[in-house]
Scaffold this motif. Structure first.
Motif, short mmCIF file in Angstrom:
data_model
loop_
_atom_site.label_atom_id
_atom_site.label_comp_id
_atom_site.label_asym_id
_atom_site.label_seq_id
_atom_site.Cartn_x
_atom_site.Cartn_y
_atom_site.Cartn_z
N PHE A 22 0.81 -1.21 0.00
CA PHE A 22 0.00 0.00 0.00
C PHE A 22 0.85 1.27 0.00
O PHE A 22 1.99 1.28 0.48
N GLU A 23 0.25 2.34 -0.50
CA GLU A 23 0.65 3.70 -0.19
C GLU A 23 -0.53 4.37 0.50
O GLU A 23 -1.66 3.88 0.42
N SER A 24 -0.27 5.49 1.17
CA SER A 24 -1.35 6.08 1.98
C SER A 24 -1.38 7.59 1.88
O SER A 24 -0.42 8.24 1.48
N SER A 25 -2.54 8.13 2.27
CA SER A 25 -2.75 9.57 2.37
C SER A 25 -3.59 9.81 3.61
O SER A 25 -4.55 9.07 3.86
N ALA A 26 -3.24 10.84 4.39
CA ALA A 26 -3.94 11.08 5.66
C ALA A 26 -4.42 12.52 5.74
O ALA A 26 -3.82 13.44 5.19
N VAL A 27 -5.54 12.69 6.46
CA VAL A 27 -6.11 14.01 6.71
C VAL A 27 -6.53 14.06 8.17
O VAL A 27 -7.17 13.13 8.67
N LYS A 28 -6.19 15.15 8.86
CA LYS A 28 -6.65 15.38 10.21
C LYS A 28 -7.58 16.59 10.19
O LYS A 28 -7.25 17.64 9.62
N ARG A 29 -8.77 16.41 10.83
CA ARG A 29 -9.75 17.49 10.79
C ARG A 29 -10.70 17.36 11.97
O ARG A 29 -11.27 16.29 12.18
N GLY A 30 -10.85 18.45 12.72
CA GLY A 30 -11.84 18.49 13.79
C GLY A 30 -11.69 17.41 14.84
O GLY A 30 -12.68 16.90 15.35
N GLY A 31 -10.46 17.04 15.16
CA GLY A 31 -10.24 16.00 16.18
C GLY A 31 -10.32 14.59 15.64
O GLY A 31 -10.16 13.63 16.41
N PHE A 32 -10.56 14.43 14.34
CA PHE A 32 -10.61 13.11 13.73
C PHE A 32 -9.46 12.93 12.75
O PHE A 32 -8.92 13.91 12.23
N GLU A 33 -9.11 11.70 12.50
CA GLU A 33 -8.05 11.40 11.55
C GLU A 33 -8.56 10.37 10.55
O GLU A 33 -9.17 9.37 10.93
#
Length: 796
Positions: A414-425
């Motif tokens: 796999f490759e991955s992409s992450a986003v953090k927003r409003g206390g969630f990931e």
């Protein structure tokens, strides 16, 4: 090799042979007993809605197994011998279901033979009754002949229900937990079953096992809870799971091996056989209770598994001594098997996602799992995740302190992409390559080449066409956008329903055209990772692209609330999980793209509901939404159209009845009130009714649910309006007639009358078998009269 065989042999030798194996052999050896063969006349068995009349024939019992008579055979061979079964389902829905299979709403069938299996004490009761009867006569001579002919059939049916029979015999015979099974050979309907299981919410089942193209499926003719003066208590699970701990290894050959530690507390005395659910892809190689080796019984039981509505099978675990009520301990289970399938180009398909670890009626408990696997692969899972590498192996550990019923994971390059927003990931993982099935391929087709003068045009020359997709197809191209989309949906849903079960959500690919949503973990079809131009030709319509790119993502994410945080404990209510998840996705689609996008989705759902098979039957006619897995067993295409499409329409119509603001309030209240609780269909009705406007018709929504949830049919409506009289006494005559539905179909639908000056008059009409006529006093002539002005009622 000698060393391996020695270890393997020691492992086998270390496995204790328990009473279950002996009892299994005893059951298989329990042949028919000629000394208990009776000629019977007017022998009757009554149980709730079922009446069995053995008018005349021969009844012979099995020899005891563990001191219990577990079966009998009835035969009516002679011309004057006969038997009959009667059953009247208690509600219209089940009568319709029965009629769809048998041609009649009530069961009245004569039969020539029957095999009975029971663990509720029926054998002893019948035998005692016959021994006291003045009309029953022993017939050991005929019993010898019947035994020779029927012993093999009894053994086969015994194997079909063996795990259930063994569990009941081991844990003690009782009417409250034991089952009663009858396989009847009907004169008109052929072979069919009657099954009483007091451990189910609906105790009585009448159905038929069918093999279609080598695949077994079970048709539920009728399934219901018999009428009683007082509701009965359904027995709880035999044990409570308080914690899951899994230590697994995945080899370079993808062979899966694991030791599962289940912290348990017994809920009953004398628990001698503990039933656990497990994937049929896994084999239990050893088990220990409180550190001591125990026996395991794991064998396929066809009917028992089909009747349980799941992809798992039951294994029985036998402690050295029966477990007492409230006794606690750790059950260790060693399992291994092939969970992964190679989908080509290094892409892996995890074939068992819900049953890769032992479970008991999908109980929720804190979960910790560690996986040792080749270091070049990435393992993803929910909760707090850590990695460590030693040599050629990597160990990935995931821990969730919150109780979970399902625990998802995936493995791949796999490759991955992450986003953090409003206390969630949000973390989205993607394969680096496509599975083989999605690779663009040149297609050879037969086309006529240009004709030349003096030559005939040829029609059989193959021409190689370009691949079906345009441009480079890679699952990585949409990965960052997917992370943003899922993060946006997570924020939106949290604003409506409250926080999700886990603050971190992981999405990983699964080959195929489906998805699944587990707590903190989403399986998303590889198609969701592709741009529209890269979808296979068959999936490139506007609807398909929108489905995989937007509906699927949001739908599986919404299962964080609907199906995980809010539970459902019966197949009749499972539609709620799909309906609420799918309509949540529709709400998010509307937020992003407006109502036109929603209209396209709803129109596609309607088209699929109205699609007909070769016999002219529409998907919608297969059965009510609440039939759930019964529809899936009978017709997967109809099940999909009804469970996802019609259920979405049901919520859309409810939204119109309540109004947008009240509808969203209702969803939020359901999410709060039923956290860690089972939501039932009637709970939705009551909640929706409490948010109805005061002047709304059908104030308890009883008719709405009878029509759309417990019934079938999509009407065609013929509507006319006529202005009559003179001002200021003008009236508008409204006429509404329905067709293409049954006579008992009743529909409430609004009519909007637009008057000069902007005034609106709204009236509701209810359809029925006759034309509905209503006169509305308007005083003046209206500008326009519109049926269902918002287009929110499902109709042709």
């Amino acid at each position: 090799m000698k060393w391996f065989l020695l270890l393997f042999g020691l492992s086998l030798a270390a496995q204790p042979v328990g009473k279950l194996q002996q009892l299994s052999q005893s059951l298989r050896d329990a042949s028919l007993d000629p000394t208990t063969c009776f000629r019977v006349r007017e022998f009757a068995y009554r149980r709730n809605e079922v009446r069995l009349f053995l008018t005349e024939g021969v009844l012979i019992f099995r020899k005891p197994a563990n001191g219990v008579r577990t079966g009998a055979v009835f035969v009516a061979n002679e011309a004057i011998e006969d038997a009959e079964v009667l059953m009247i389902p208690p509600n219209r829905m089940e009568r319709r279901s029965l009629a769809s299979f048998t041609g009649a709403p009530n069961l009245d069938e004569h039969f020539q033979a029957a095999v009975f299996l029971f663990t509720d004490g029926t054998g002893e009761k019948w035998l005692e009754q016959l021994e006291k009867s003045e009309t029953a006569q022993r017939s050991p001579e005929r019993g010898v002949l019947i035994a020779e002919k029927w012993n093999e059939t009894v053994r086969n049916l015994n194997g079909s229900l063996e795990t259930r029979l063994l569990e009941d015999l081991s844990n003690g015979i009782s009417p409250e937990r034991g089952c009663f099974f009858a396989a009847l050979s009907g004169k008109k309907l052929g072979n069919f079953d009657i099954y009483f299981d007091p451990r189910n919410r609906e105790e009585l089942l009448v159905g038929q096992l069918e093999n279609v193209e080598g695949r077994n499926r079970y048709h539920f003719w009728a399934h219901f809870e018999p009428k009683r003066a007082q509701p009965r208590a359904i027995p709880p699970p035999v044990a409570t799971i308080e914690r899951f701990q899994i230590k697994a290894s995945i080899g370079a050959d993808l062979r899966f091996q694991a030791t599962a530690r289940l912290s348990l507390r017994s809920n009953r005395d004398g628990l001698a056989a503990l039933p656990l659910d497990l994937s049929p892809r896994l084999q239990v190689t050893a088990a220990r209770w409180k550190g001591e080796p125990i026996a395991v019984f794991q064998r396929d039981a066809l009917r028992a598994n089909l009747l349980r509505n799941g992809d798992s099978e039951v294994a029985l675990f036998e402690p050295a001594a029966p477990i007492s009520k409230d006794e606690e301990g750790v059950l260790e289970i060693e399992e291994e098997g092939d969970l992964f399938v190679r989908a080509g180009n290094g892409v892996l398909y995890l074939a068992s996602r819900a049953s890769w670890f032992p479970q008991l009626q999908f109980q929720a408990a804190p979960f910790e799992a560690s996986f040792e696997h080749p270091k070049e692969l990435t393992l993803v899972c929910p909760g707090v995740r850590t990695e460590s590498v030693k040599g050629e192996l990597k160990t990935t550990t995931c821990k969730v302190d919150k109780p979970l019923r399902l625990f998802g994971f995936n493995l791949g390059s796999f490759e991955s992409s992450a986003v953090k927003r409003g206390g969630f990931e949000v973390e989205v993982y993607a394969n680096k390559t496509l599975e083989s099935a999605l690779e663009p391929r040149p297609v050879a087709v037969f086309l006529p080449p240009p004709a030349t003068p003096g030559q005939r045009r040829r029609l059989d020359v193959p021409v190689v066409m370009a691949p079906a997709s345009v441009g480079p197809a890679t699952p990585l191209s949409r990965m960052p956008a997917m992370a943003e989309e899922i993060a946006g949906a997570l924020s939106y849903f949290s604003s409506l329903f409250g926080p999700p079960p886990l603050p971190r959500v992981v999405a990983a690919p699964i080959p195929g055209s489906f998805g699944q949503g587990f707590p903190g973990f989403l399986y998303l079809s590889t198609l969701a990772y592709l741009e529209d131009r890269n979808l296979p030709a068959a999936e490139r319509a506007e609807w398909q692209g929108r489905h995989f790119r937007e509906i699927l993502e949001a739908h599986e994410l919404a299962h964080q609330w609907w199906g995980n945080q809010v539970d459902f404990d019966n197949y009749r209510d499972e539609w709620l999980a799909e309906a609420l998840a799918n309509y949540s996705a529709v709400l998010y689609l509307e937020k992003r793209h407006g109502t036109k996008a929603v209209d396209i989705v709803l129109e596609e759902y309607k088209k699929r509901l109205l699609a007909e098979d070769k016999e002219g039957k529409s998907n919608d006619s297969a059965g009510p939404i609440v039939f759930g897995m019964r529809l899936r067993h009978a017709d997967p295409a109809s099940w999909h159209a009804i469970t996802y499409g019609k259920s979405t329409w049901v919520l859309h119509m409810l939204r119109n009845r309540l109004g947008d603001a009240e509808f969203l309030k209702m969803l939020g209240q359901l999410a709060r009130d039923f956290t860690a609780k089972p939501l039932r269909t009637e709970d939705l009705r009551l909640a929706a009714a409490s948010f109805l406007p005061k002047d709304a018709p059908d104030k308890e929504l009883v008719n709405f649910f009878e029509t759309w949830v417990y019934g079938t049919g999509i009407p065609q409506l013929e509507f006319t309006s006529l202005v009559k009289g003179v001002a200021p006494r003008k009236v508008v005559e409204l006429r509404l007639k329905q067709s293409k539905v049954g006579e008992d179909f009743e529909l409430d639908i609004p009519v909007e009358i637009l008057m000069p000056g902007g005034k609106k008059i709204t009236r509701w009409l209810r359809t029925g078998p006759e034309e509905e006529v209503l006169e509305v006093s308007t005083g003046a002539a209206p500008l326009k009269v519109i049926l269902d002005p918002k287009g929110t009622v499902l109709r042709r």
